[in-house]
Design an enzyme around this catalytic site. Structure first.
Site, mmCIF file in Angstrom:
data_model
loop_
_atom_site.group_PDB
_atom_site.id
_atom_site.type_symbol
_atom_site.label_atom_id
_atom_site.label_comp_id
_atom_site.label_asym_id
_atom_site.label_seq_id
_atom_site.Cartn_x
_atom_site.Cartn_y
_atom_site.Cartn_z
ATOM 1 N N LYS A 606 0.728 -1.303 -0.055
ATOM 2 C CA LYS A 606 -0.056 -0.112 0.267
ATOM 3 C C LYS A 606 0.968 1.190 -0.125
ATOM 4 O O LYS A 606 0.617 2.010 -0.958
ATOM 5 C CB LYS A 606 -0.912 -0.029 1.229
ATOM 6 N N SER A 607 1.616 1.393 0.801
ATOM 7 C CA SER A 607 2.502 2.561 1.222
ATOM 8 C C SER A 607 3.986 2.341 0.742
ATOM 9 O O SER A 607 4.634 1.631 1.455
ATOM 10 C CB SER A 607 2.500 2.852 2.686
#
Length: 611
Positions: A606-607
Site C-alpha cells: 500500500k504505502s
C-alpha cells in the site's frame, strides 16, 4: 512499504506484536517475523508468507514469554521473499537485532567494507549491513553505538533495534520514513502506521529525521543523534479503531468503494459555500499577486494519484489558461523541465509517505517552487514538508488498490481549480456556479451510481473469469478514466488490461482486436460522443464484445454495443468520479470471481516508502 511494530510494557509482547502486524499486513506480506525479550534472552521467529503463516509457526515453535519485542512484515526490495531474508535480522553473533523499512542506498559499499573486516553475511538484503555495522562499531553502550552507525547510512529508512547486551531496551530511528511512538499506561508502542496502534492508544509522536527514540521499562527518551534532548510534541489521533474495521463487508476494497459518497461529502464539508469555495489552508498563497507570478503548474504523483492528476490538469488548463504538466513521481526528480519560483508544484499521495513523491517534492523545493500537497494524512512527511497541504479527509484506506483515494483526490483538485480561478479571475470563472452546484450533489450522485451499477457489474464480472486480456477505450477525460480502470483490473484481477485513446486504435492497436475480446467503451463526455460512436463501430466490425458505459438516456450507444451500463449524468468535469465507480466494482468482482485476494494483490504494497 514494509511494516514495523514494537512493544515494551507489562503485557505479553508477542500477542500485541502479532495483533499490530495483522493491522499492517497491507504494507507487505512476503514474510513476517518478531523478536521477543524476557530480559534473560531474545528469541526470534520468522516465516515466509503472511502473518497467518507466522502465527502457524509460533504454534509449532512457541516463543518465550516476554514483555519487550519488535516485529516486521516485509515487502521485498532486496532479496527474494524467504525465511533467510525475513526480518528481524542480526549479525552472526546475534549481538544486535534489527527490523527495517526503506532502502540503504550505500549498502554495497558498507557490505564490502564489513566483509573486508571479517564480517559474514547470510542474506541478500540491504538490511543485514545494519546489525553488522552495530557489531563492528560496538562501543559497549547501546545508544552510543546506534548514534555512531546511523550517520553512515544513506537513504530513507525506519529502524527498530534490540541488543542482547541491553535486552530491556528498544531504539527506534526514522529517516524520511514513517515510524510512530505510541504512549500507553506504563507501556510504549512503535508502528509504521497509526492503524496498528488504535486498539491500544491514541496518543502518538512521529519520530522526526535526525532523532532517535529510546524505549525502556522506565519510560521513553527522545533525543537527536548528536545527543540533545527532545521534548516530544504528542498528538491525539482523530481516527477511531472502528474506522479500520471491515464491518459487514467481505473485503476492505468493497467497503472503501461503498464508503465513497460519505468520504466525498467529508472532503467537501466546510469548503463549499453557496457561491464559492473556501480553502483556508491556502490563504497565504491565494493572493492575486502570488498567483499571477506563476507561469506553469506541475502536478506530480504515482499510480492512481497520477491518473487523478491528469484529470486535474485537464480541468485546470481549461479554467486557468495556464500550462499544466503532469509527471510521474519517479521520473520527475530526474527528468523535468525548467523549475523556478514561477512554478506551482502540486504533489499528490494518499499516504503522504510515497518515497518517489517525497523526492519530487524535495526537487521542487530545491528549485524554489511553491508546493501544495494533496494527501489523506495531515501529519505525513509530505504534509509536513510541502508549503501548503489540502487533506482529502477520506478516512483510512486499507485495501492496496486505491478507490476512495482516487475520487477524493479529484474532488480536491476540482476545488483547487475553482479557488485558483476565482482568485485570478481566470477564463473558467463563468463555469464556477454550475460546478459548485454539481459538487454539492456529487455524494448523492455517487450513491446513485453504486445502486445502479453494483448488481449488473457483479454479473458482468463473470465474463472475465476465463479471459486473459481486456481493453478499455475513451476520449478526453474518458481516456484518463480508461487508464485508471485498466490499472485496477491489472492489480486486482491480474488481467492484461490496456487502455487506449479511442481514436488511436486504428493507428496500430486495432491489430489486437479478435472475435469475442471484451472491450469497455467509455462515453461520458457529450462533446466527444459522435466520435466515440464511430470508434465503437470500428471495433464492433472486428467482432469484439463491447460493453458501453454511458449516461442515462444515451440510446445511441446502447444500439451499437453488446451490453450497456448506465450512470447518472453530471458535469463533464465530475464524470471521472462518477464513472470510476463501475470500473472499481468491475475490478473488485473480477478479482473475486477469479479467486484472488483483492485487498492484498501479489507483489504490491500500500504505502510505497522506497524509491
Amino acid at each position: 512499504m514494509s511494516g514495523i511494530v514494537g512493544y515494551i510494557g507489562k503485557s505479553s509482547a508477542h500477542s500485541i506484536i502479532l495483533d499490530c502486524l495483522t493491522h499492517l499486513d497491507y504494507r507487505g506480506y512476503d514474510s513476517a517475523g518478531l523478536a521477543i525479550s524476557n530480559i534473560k534472552t531474545i528469541e526470534i521467529r520468522k516465516e515466509k508468507g503472511r502473518i497467518e503463516d507466522l502465527k502457524a509457526l509460533l504454534e509449532i515453535e512457541p516463543i518465550n514469554i516476554g514483555n519487550i519485542g519488535i516485529g516486521h512484515t516485509r515487502w521485498a526490495s532486496h532479496g527474494i521473499p524467504s525465511v533467510a531474508n525475513a526480518h528481524p535480522l542480526c549479525d552472526v553473533e546475534e549481538k544486535y537485532i534489527v527490523v527495517h523499512n526503506g532502502i540503504i542506498e550505500n549498502y554495497r559499499a558498507l557490505k564490502n567494507m564489513l566483509i573486508h573486516e571479517g564480517h559474514t553475511f547470510t542474506t541478500e538484503t540491504d538490511t543485514e549491513v545494519i546489525p553488522n555495522l552495530l557489531a563492528h562499531f560496538d562501543t559497549g553502550d547501546f545508544a552510543e553505538t546506534v548514534k555512531k552507525v546511523v550517520p553512515l547510512l544513506k537513504g530513507s529508512f525506519a529502524l527498530a533495534i534490540m541488543s542482547k547486551s541491553q535486552p530491556d531496551t528498544i531504539i527506534a530511528i526514522s529517516q524520511e520514513n514513517p515510524l510512530i511512538i505510541g504512549y500507553g499506561e506504563n507501556e510504549a508502542f512503535l508502528s509504521s502506521d497509526i492503524s496498528a496502534l488504535l486498539s491500544y492508544t491514541k496518543e502518538i509522536y512521529p519520530i522526526k529525521n535526525g532523532e532517535i527514540a529510546i524505549l525502556h521499562s522506565t519510560g521513553i527518551n527522545v533525543q537527536t543523534v548528536d545527543g540533545k534532548e527532545v521534548k516530544p510534541d504528542k498528538i491525539i489521533v482523530e481516527w477511531d479503531k472502528d474506522d479500520f474495521s471491515m464491518k459487514e463487508y467481505d473485503h476492505y476494497m468493497l467497503k472503501e468503494i461503498i464508503e465513497q459518497p460519505k468520504e466525498i461529502k467529508k472532503t467537501l464539508e466546510g469548503r463549499l459555500t453557496e457561491n464559492s469555495v473556501e480553502l483556508p489552508e491556502l490563504n497565504k498563497l491565494l493572493t492575486q499577486e502570488n498567483l499571477q507570478s506563476f507561469k506553469k503548474i506541475d502536478i506530480v504523483a504515482s499510480g492512481t494519484a497520477y491518473h487523478a492528476g491528469i484529470v486535474g490538469k485537464k480541468v485546470m488548463e481549461t479554467m486557468l489558461n495556464l500550462p499544466v504538466e503532469v509527471s510521474i513521481s519517479s521520473e520527475f526528480r530526474y527528468e523535468h523541465g525548467p523549475l523556478n519560483e514561477h512554478n506551482l508544484v502540486i504533489v499528490i499521495s494518499q499516504s503522504g509517505e510515497t518515497a518517489d513523491t517525497l523526492s519530487a517534492l524535495k526537487e521542487a523545493k530545491a528549485n524554489g517552487c511553491q508546493t501544495i500537497a494533496i494527501t489523506n494524512r495531515k501529519r505525513s512527511n509530505l504534509a509536513r514538508k510541502a508549503d501548503y497541504t489540502i487533506c482529502t479527509n477520506a478516512g483510512p484506506e486499507l485495501a492496496v488498490p486505491a478507490t476512495k483515494a482516487y475520487t477524493t483526490q479529484i474532488t480536491v483538485l476540482l476545488l483547487l481549480a475553482i479557488v485558483l480561478t476565482e482568485t485570478i479571475n481566470g477564463p473558467g470563472i463563468e463555469r464556477i456556479p454550475e460546478m459548485i452546484k454539481e459538487l454539492e450533489q456529487l455524494p448523492d450522485e455517487v450513491e446513485k451510481t453504486l445502486i445502479m451499477t453494483q448488481d449488473a457489474i457483479d454479473q458482468f464480472a463473470q465474463v472475465t473469469e476465463d479471459q486473459e486480456s481486456l481493453f478499455l477505450i475513451g476520449r478526453g477525460l474518458d481516456y484518463v478514466l480508461a487508464l485508471e480502470g485498466a490499472l485496477k483490473l491489472q492489480e486486482v484481477a491480474y488481467l492484461h488490461a490496456d487502455a487506449y485513446a479511442s481514436g488511436e486504435m486504428k493507428h496500430g492497436t486495432m491489430a489486437l482486436i479478435t472475435p469475442g475480446v471484451p472491450v469497455i467503451a467509455l462515453s461520458t463526455q457529450k462533446h466527444l460522443r459522435d466520435k466515440t460512436i464511430s470508434n465503437i463501430r470500428e471495433i464492433k466490425a472486428r467482432d469484439a464484445f463491447v460493453i458501453g458505459v454511458t449516461t442515462v438516456g444515451d440510446d445511441d450507444i446502447s444500439e451499437i454495443v453488446d451490453e450497456v451500463m448506465y450512470i447518472p449524468e453530471v458535469h463533464p468535469f465530475l464524470m471521472p468520479i462518477v464513472a470510476a465507480i463501475p470500473l472499481q466494482l468491475l475490478a473488485y468482482y473480477a478479482g473475486t470471481v477469479r479467486g484472488f485476494d483483492v485487498d492484498r494483490p501479489r507483489n504490491l504494497a500500500k504505502s510505497l516508502t522506497v524509491e
